[in-house]
Design an enzyme around this catalytic site. Structure first.
Site, mmCIF file in Angstrom:
data_model
loop_
_atom_site.group_PDB
_atom_site.id
_atom_site.type_symbol
_atom_site.label_atom_id
_atom_site.label_comp_id
_atom_site.label_asym_id
_atom_site.label_seq_id
_atom_site.Cartn_x
_atom_site.Cartn_y
_atom_site.Cartn_z
ATOM 1 C CG ASP A 46 -0.717 -0.378 2.351
ATOM 2 O OD1 ASP A 46 0.862 0.184 2.651
ATOM 3 O OD2 ASP A 46 -1.455 0.037 3.196
ATOM 4 C CG ASP A 85 0.280 -3.718 1.829
ATOM 5 O OD1 ASP A 85 0.905 -4.999 2.742
ATOM 6 O OD2 ASP A 85 0.965 -3.048 1.636
ATOM 7 C CE LYS A 115 3.000 -6.395 3.159
ATOM 8 N NZ LYS A 115 3.321 -4.966 4.043
ATOM 9 C CD GLU A 184 8.108 -0.320 6.707
ATOM 10 O OE1 GLU A 184 7.287 -1.485 6.659
ATOM 11 O OE2 GLU A 184 8.666 0.820 6.660
HETATM 12 O O1 KIV Z 1 3.650 -0.946 1.073
HETATM 13 C C1 KIV Z 1 4.768 -1.498 1.264
HETATM 14 O O2 KIV Z 1 4.762 -1.030 -0.120
HETATM 15 C C2 KIV Z 1 5.253 -2.233 2.542
HETATM 16 C C3 KIV Z 1 6.789 -2.545 2.267
HETATM 17 C C4 KIV Z 1 8.152 -1.927 3.175
HETATM 18 C C5 KIV Z 1 7.219 -2.990 3.472
HETATM 19 O O3 KIV Z 1 4.399 -2.817 2.879
#
Ligand code: KIV
Length: 260
Positions: A46, A85, A115, A184
């Site tokens: 996201d 995500d 995710k 992260e």
């Molecule tokens: O949204 C994203 O790109 C992520 C990465 C930073 C792991 O969650």
């Protein structure tokens, strides 16, 4: 036939001490190019809210936007594992809400996994999804959807209480059935301790070299971002190359040199 990357492939890589490579992707072309370069996992993060849509945070990103971009990435992949995500507000209410959101994502995009951000508070939801056949990647440490609570995008886990809490988050989401774990912006030694503790593959971003895999954001890696985070060196300078090409063409249009 091309052999697809699966959650089992990533688990085997961890067992064999081999690093897999994750990269964000938001469209068909980026998916194709990343695969050609050997990327194993395409994460439709996201963060596209920042890199593609121009928002300051990921909070405004909607489910329809994630589905739109994830479907484009799926159309561009041939073997990479594609993870989408779940955006803010589409899974935190209840395990049932998370299930309904995940069903939409999986059915409308054809991706492989979802995710979601959060540790212990999300464990029950992860278990609910996993028990119903959904591959879930958990995301702990700095969780950008909680920026309004944290007050900044600064690294997490630097004091002993937070360090221990993040380690407990890792244990809880693993025990609940997550198939991989994004970590992260935490101290290197914490990411290393988590990687040694949990059986599932860990994927670091700003968390040192001790994770099983690494992920970067497409725009940072390729020098498209205005400013990169300190842990994400650009491997080329596409921002400069693109503006140079466009301005060369623009000059040719103005001078009459284009078209020939
Ligand atoms: O949204 C994203 O790109 C992520 C990465 C930073 C792991 O969650």
């Amino acid at each position: 036939m091309t052999k697809r990357v699966t959650a089992a492939t990533l688990a085997k890589a961890k067992a064999a001490n081999e690093k897999s490579v994750w990269l964000t992707a938001c469209d068909t072309t980026s998916a194709q190019l990343a695969e050609l370069a050997g990327v194993d996992v395409l994460l439709v993060g996201d963060s596209l809210g920042n890199t593609i849509l121009g928002y300051e945070t990921t909070i405004p990103v909607t489910l329809d936007q994630m589905i739109h971009h994830t479907a484009a990435v799926v159309r561009g992949r041939s073997k990479a594992w594609v993870v989408c995500d779940l955006p803010f507000g589409t899974y935190q209410t209840s395990p049932e809400q998370a299930f309904e959101t995940s069903v939409r994502v999986l059915q409308e995009t054809g991706c492989d996994a979802v995710k979601l951000e959060g540790g212990i508070p999300m464990a029950e939801t992860i278990r609910f999804l996993a028990e119903r056949g959904i591959a879930v990647v958990a995301h702990i440490g700095l969780t950008p959807q909680s920026v309004k609570k944290f007050g900044s995008f600064k690294a997490r886990g630097k004091n002993p209480a937070e360090y221990d809490a993040i380690l407990e988050d890792a244990r809880a989401v693993t025990e609940a059935g997550a198939v991989a774990l994004v970590i992260e912006a935490v101290p290197d030694e914490l990411a290393e301790a988590i990687t040694e503790t949990v059986a599932i593959p860990t994927v670091g971003i700003g968390a040192g070299a001790g994770c099983d895999s690494q992920v970067l954001v497409w725009h940072d890696l390729l020098g498209l971002s205005e400013k990169n985070p300190p842990f994400a060196p650009a491997y080329t300078n596409l921002r400069e190359q693109i503006t140079t090409a466009i301005s060369a063409w623009s000059n040719d249009v103005k001078s009459g040199a284009f078209p020939k």
